[in-house]
Scaffold this active site. Structure first.
Site, mmCIF file in Angstrom:
data_model
loop_
_atom_site.group_PDB
_atom_site.id
_atom_site.type_symbol
_atom_site.label_atom_id
_atom_site.label_comp_id
_atom_site.label_asym_id
_atom_site.label_seq_id
_atom_site.Cartn_x
_atom_site.Cartn_y
_atom_site.Cartn_z
ATOM 1 N N CYS A 109 0.815 -1.233 0.000
ATOM 2 C CA CYS A 109 0.000 0.000 0.000
ATOM 3 C C CYS A 109 0.846 1.279 0.000
ATOM 4 O O CYS A 109 0.311 2.370 -0.184
ATOM 5 C CB CYS A 109 -0.944 0.005 1.192
ATOM 6 S SG CYS A 109 -1.909 -1.505 1.315
ATOM 7 N N HIS A 235 -2.902 6.886 3.265
ATOM 8 C CA HIS A 235 -3.401 5.598 2.783
ATOM 9 C C HIS A 235 -4.761 5.343 3.433
ATOM 10 O O HIS A 235 -4.949 5.584 4.626
ATOM 11 C CB HIS A 235 -2.402 4.496 3.133
ATOM 12 C CG HIS A 235 -2.930 3.123 2.856
ATOM 13 N ND1 HIS A 235 -3.559 2.816 1.677
ATOM 14 C CD2 HIS A 235 -2.936 1.984 3.604
ATOM 15 C CE1 HIS A 235 -3.938 1.542 1.710
ATOM 16 N NE2 HIS A 235 -3.567 1.021 2.869
ATOM 17 N N ASN A 265 -10.282 -0.233 1.229
ATOM 18 C CA ASN A 265 -8.824 -0.140 1.098
ATOM 19 C C ASN A 265 -8.422 -0.672 -0.274
ATOM 20 O O ASN A 265 -8.543 -1.861 -0.535
ATOM 21 C CB ASN A 265 -8.187 -0.965 2.227
ATOM 22 C CG ASN A 265 -6.671 -0.979 2.165
ATOM 23 O OD1 ASN A 265 -6.066 -0.566 1.179
ATOM 24 N ND2 ASN A 265 -6.054 -1.477 3.224
HETATM 25 O O1 UT7 Z 1 -3.328 -1.623 4.007
HETATM 26 C C1 UT7 Z 1 -3.132 -2.082 5.314
HETATM 27 C C2 UT7 Z 1 -4.104 -3.161 5.597
HETATM 28 N N1 UT7 Z 1 -4.693 -3.337 6.835
HETATM 29 C C3 UT7 Z 1 -4.982 -2.468 7.824
HETATM 30 O O2 UT7 Z 1 -4.633 -1.353 7.865
HETATM 31 C C4 UT7 Z 1 -5.827 -3.036 8.931
HETATM 32 C C5 UT7 Z 1 -5.554 -2.448 10.267
HETATM 33 N N2 UT7 Z 1 -6.445 -2.980 11.266
HETATM 34 C C6 UT7 Z 1 -7.774 -2.666 11.326
HETATM 35 O O3 UT7 Z 1 -8.262 -1.908 10.503
HETATM 36 C C7 UT7 Z 1 -8.581 -3.240 12.440
HETATM 37 O O4 UT7 Z 1 -7.739 -3.941 13.330
HETATM 38 C C8 UT7 Z 1 -9.724 -4.176 11.959
HETATM 39 C C9 UT7 Z 1 -10.802 -3.361 11.267
HETATM 40 C C10 UT7 Z 1 -9.180 -5.234 11.031
HETATM 41 C C11 UT7 Z 1 -10.365 -4.845 13.174
HETATM 42 O O5 UT7 Z 1 -10.852 -3.863 14.073
HETATM 43 P P1 UT7 Z 1 -10.496 -3.968 15.631
HETATM 44 O O6 UT7 Z 1 -11.170 -2.852 16.273
HETATM 45 O O7 UT7 Z 1 -9.004 -4.052 15.761
HETATM 46 O O8 UT7 Z 1 -11.213 -5.306 16.050
HETATM 47 P P2 UT7 Z 1 -10.570 -6.607 16.728
HETATM 48 O O9 UT7 Z 1 -9.721 -7.344 15.762
HETATM 49 O O10 UT7 Z 1 -9.992 -6.223 18.054
HETATM 50 O O11 UT7 Z 1 -11.876 -7.453 17.004
HETATM 51 C C12 UT7 Z 1 -12.842 -7.068 18.007
HETATM 52 C C13 UT7 Z 1 -13.982 -8.050 17.951
HETATM 53 C C14 UT7 Z 1 -13.506 -9.519 17.979
HETATM 54 O O12 UT7 Z 1 -14.454 -10.265 18.720
HETATM 55 P P3 UT7 Z 1 -14.187 -10.644 20.269
HETATM 56 O O13 UT7 Z 1 -12.925 -11.460 20.253
HETATM 57 O O14 UT7 Z 1 -14.049 -9.357 20.985
HETATM 58 O O15 UT7 Z 1 -15.419 -11.426 20.639
HETATM 59 C C15 UT7 Z 1 -13.587 -9.933 16.547
HETATM 60 O O16 UT7 Z 1 -13.790 -11.314 16.371
HETATM 61 O O17 UT7 Z 1 -14.706 -7.901 16.735
HETATM 62 C C16 UT7 Z 1 -14.800 -9.168 16.066
HETATM 63 N N3 UT7 Z 1 -14.797 -8.917 14.618
HETATM 64 C C17 UT7 Z 1 -15.914 -8.612 13.954
HETATM 65 N N4 UT7 Z 1 -17.199 -8.498 14.333
HETATM 66 C C18 UT7 Z 1 -18.091 -8.183 13.397
HETATM 67 C C19 UT7 Z 1 -13.748 -8.917 13.770
HETATM 68 N N5 UT7 Z 1 -14.169 -8.631 12.523
HETATM 69 C C20 UT7 Z 1 -15.507 -8.444 12.613
HETATM 70 C C21 UT7 Z 1 -16.502 -8.130 11.669
HETATM 71 N N6 UT7 Z 1 -17.781 -7.996 12.106
HETATM 72 N N7 UT7 Z 1 -16.222 -7.931 10.366
#
Ligand code: UT7
Length: 310
Positions: A109, A235, A265
Site C-alpha cells: 500500500c 493511505h 482499502n
Molecule cells: O493496508 C493495510 C491493511 N490493513 C490495515 O490497515 C488493517 C488495520 N487494522 C484494522 O483496521 C482493524 O484492526 C480491523 C478493522 C481489522 C479490526 O478492528 P479492531 O477494532 O481491531 O477489532 P478486533 O480485531 O480487536 O476485534 C474485536 C472483535 C472480535 O471479537 P471478540 O474477540 O471481541 O469477541 C472480533 O472477532 O470484533 C470481532 N470482529 C468482527 N465483528 C463483526 C472482527 N471482525 C468483525 C466483523 N464484524 N467484520
C-alpha cells in the site's frame, strides 16, 4: 535540484458496488460494526489491473495534455498483478501506445508514494515525463469467508503524470521510502493459498507509528512544520488509523483527504483516489502544501511532501 510536479491525475474504480449490507448476507458481521470500526460503507470490486490502470492513466495523460509517446517512463505500483509476469506496466504501455521503459514495483500500500519518489529522482536525473500508476485488485486475493479481512478491501486505480515543475516553488519538496521487515508477517498473501492474512490489531498499532514518523521526517527534511500542511492524503485503510495519525501529528482531521467510505482499502490506488477526490472538492488547491503518506505490508512506509501546482 529539478522538482517534479504532478501535471495530470486520473482514477478508475472497480466495476461493482458491494455494500456492508451485501457482505452481512454471507458473513457474521453488520453495517454498524464495519462503519464504527473502519469508516467503510461500501467498496468497488471488479476489473483487471490492466483495465483499471490504463483507464486511470488515459485520464492523467489527457489532463497533462501529453501523448503516451511523450512518456519517458512508466512505473506501475501493484501487489496484485494480473500475471506473475509480464509486469502490468508493460501491458499498460502497450495499451496506451507508449514507447518508453516500464516496470512494476511492489511496496504494497506504500507503492504509489514509492513511485512518486522514484519519479522525482528520475526527473532530477533528466527525464521529462514519468507516469506513475497505482493499481490493485485485492478482491482477487480476499478470503470472502473471513470477516476480519473481507470487509476491508476493494479494487481501483490512480495515475499521475509527473514533469519538471515550471515554477521553482511548486512540486516535490522531500520524500521518504521506509521498510520495517521485522513486521513482514503481520500482513501476508502467501502462494500456499493466495489469501490475505492479517494481524489487524498489530498492523493498526504499527501503522500509526510509522505514518507519523515518516511524515515528521519529510517535514523536517523540507524545513517545514506540521502546522504549515494544508492537506494530508493518507493511505485509506481504516478511518480510525487516519484519525490517530492526524492527532499525533497535531494536524486537524479536516485536513485529511478520505474516500475509504466508498472505496474501501484499495492499496496502491488509495492515495491517488483520495487525492483526486480532494482536488475535485477544492480541498487541495494551487500552492497548497500537501503530504502524502502510505503504509502497508512489509511493513513498508513512504511519504512525500509537495507544493501543489504545475
Ligand atoms: O493496508 C493495510 C491493511 N490493513 C490495515 O490497515 C488493517 C488495520 N487494522 C484494522 O483496521 C482493524 O484492526 C480491523 C478493522 C481489522 C479490526 O478492528 P479492531 O477494532 O481491531 O477489532 P478486533 O480485531 O480487536 O476485534 C474485536 C472483535 C472480535 O471479537 P471478540 O474477540 O471481541 O469477541 C472480533 O472477532 O470484533 C470481532 N470482529 C468482527 N465483528 C463483526 C472482527 N471482525 C468483525 C466483523 N464484524 N467484520
Amino acid at each position: 535540484m529539478t522538482r517534479a510536479a504532478i501535471t495530470g491525475l486520473g482514477t478508475a474504480a472497480g466495476h461493482n458496488v458491494v455494500t456492508n449490507h451485501d457482505l452481512a448476507k454471507t458473513l457474521d458481521t453488520s453495517d454498524e460494526w464495519i462503519v464504527e470500526r473502519t469508516g467503510i460503507h461500501e467498496r468497488r470490486i471488479g476489473g483487471s489491473c490492466l483495465e483499471l490502470g490504463a483507464q486511470a492513466a488515459r485520464t492523467a495523460l489527457k489532463e497533462a495534455e501529453i501523448d503516451a509517446t511523450d512518456l519517458d517512463l512508466i512505473i506501475c505500483s501493484t501487489c496484485t498483478p494480473d500475471q506473475v509476469f509480464p509486469a502490468v506496466s508493460n501491458r499498460i504501455q502497450n495499451e496506451l501506445g507508449a514507447t518508453c521503459g516500464a516496470f512494476d514495483l511492489n511496496a504494497a500500500c506504500s507503492g504509489f508514494t514509492y513511485g512518486v519518489s522514484l519519479a522525482q529522482s528520475q526527473i532530477t536525473a533528466g527525464m521529462k515525463r514519468v507516469l506513475v500508476v497505482g493499481v490493485d485488485t485485492l478482491s482477487r486475493f480476499t478470503d470472502w469467508d473471513d470477516r476480519t479481512t473481507a470487509i476491508l478491501f476493494g479494487d481501483g486505480a490512480g495515475a499521475v503524470v509527473m514533469e519538471p515543475a515550471s515554477s521553482e516553488d511548486r512540486g516535490v519538496l522531500s520524500t521518504y521510502m521506509g521498510s520495517e521487515g521485522r513486521f513482514a508477517d503481520l500482513l501476508t498473501c502467501d502462494f500456499s493459498d493466495l489469501f490475505i492474512r492479517m494481524d489487524g490489531k498489530e498492523v493498526f498499532r504499527q501503522a500509526v507509528r510509522v505514518m507519523v514518523a515518516a511524515s515528521q521526517r519529510v517535514l523536517a527534511d523540507a524545513g517545514l512544520k506540521a502546522a504549515e500542511v494544508d492537506a494530508v492524503v493518507p493511505h485509506q485503510a481504516n478511518f480510525r488509523i487516519i484519525e490517530s495519525a492526524m492527532k499525533r501529528l497535531g494536524i486537524p482531521l479536516e485536513k485529511a483527504a478520505t474516500v475509504l467510505d466508498t472505496t474501501g482499502n484499495t492499496s496502491s490506488a488509495s492515495i491517488p483516489l483520495a487525492m483526486d477526490s480532494a482536488v475535485s472538492k477544492g480541498s487541495i488547491r494551487d500552492g497548497d502544501l500537501v503530504l502524502l503518506v502510505g503504509f502497508g505490508a512489509g511493513m513498508s512506509v513512504a511519504a512525500a511532501l509537495l507544493r501543489w501546482g504545475k
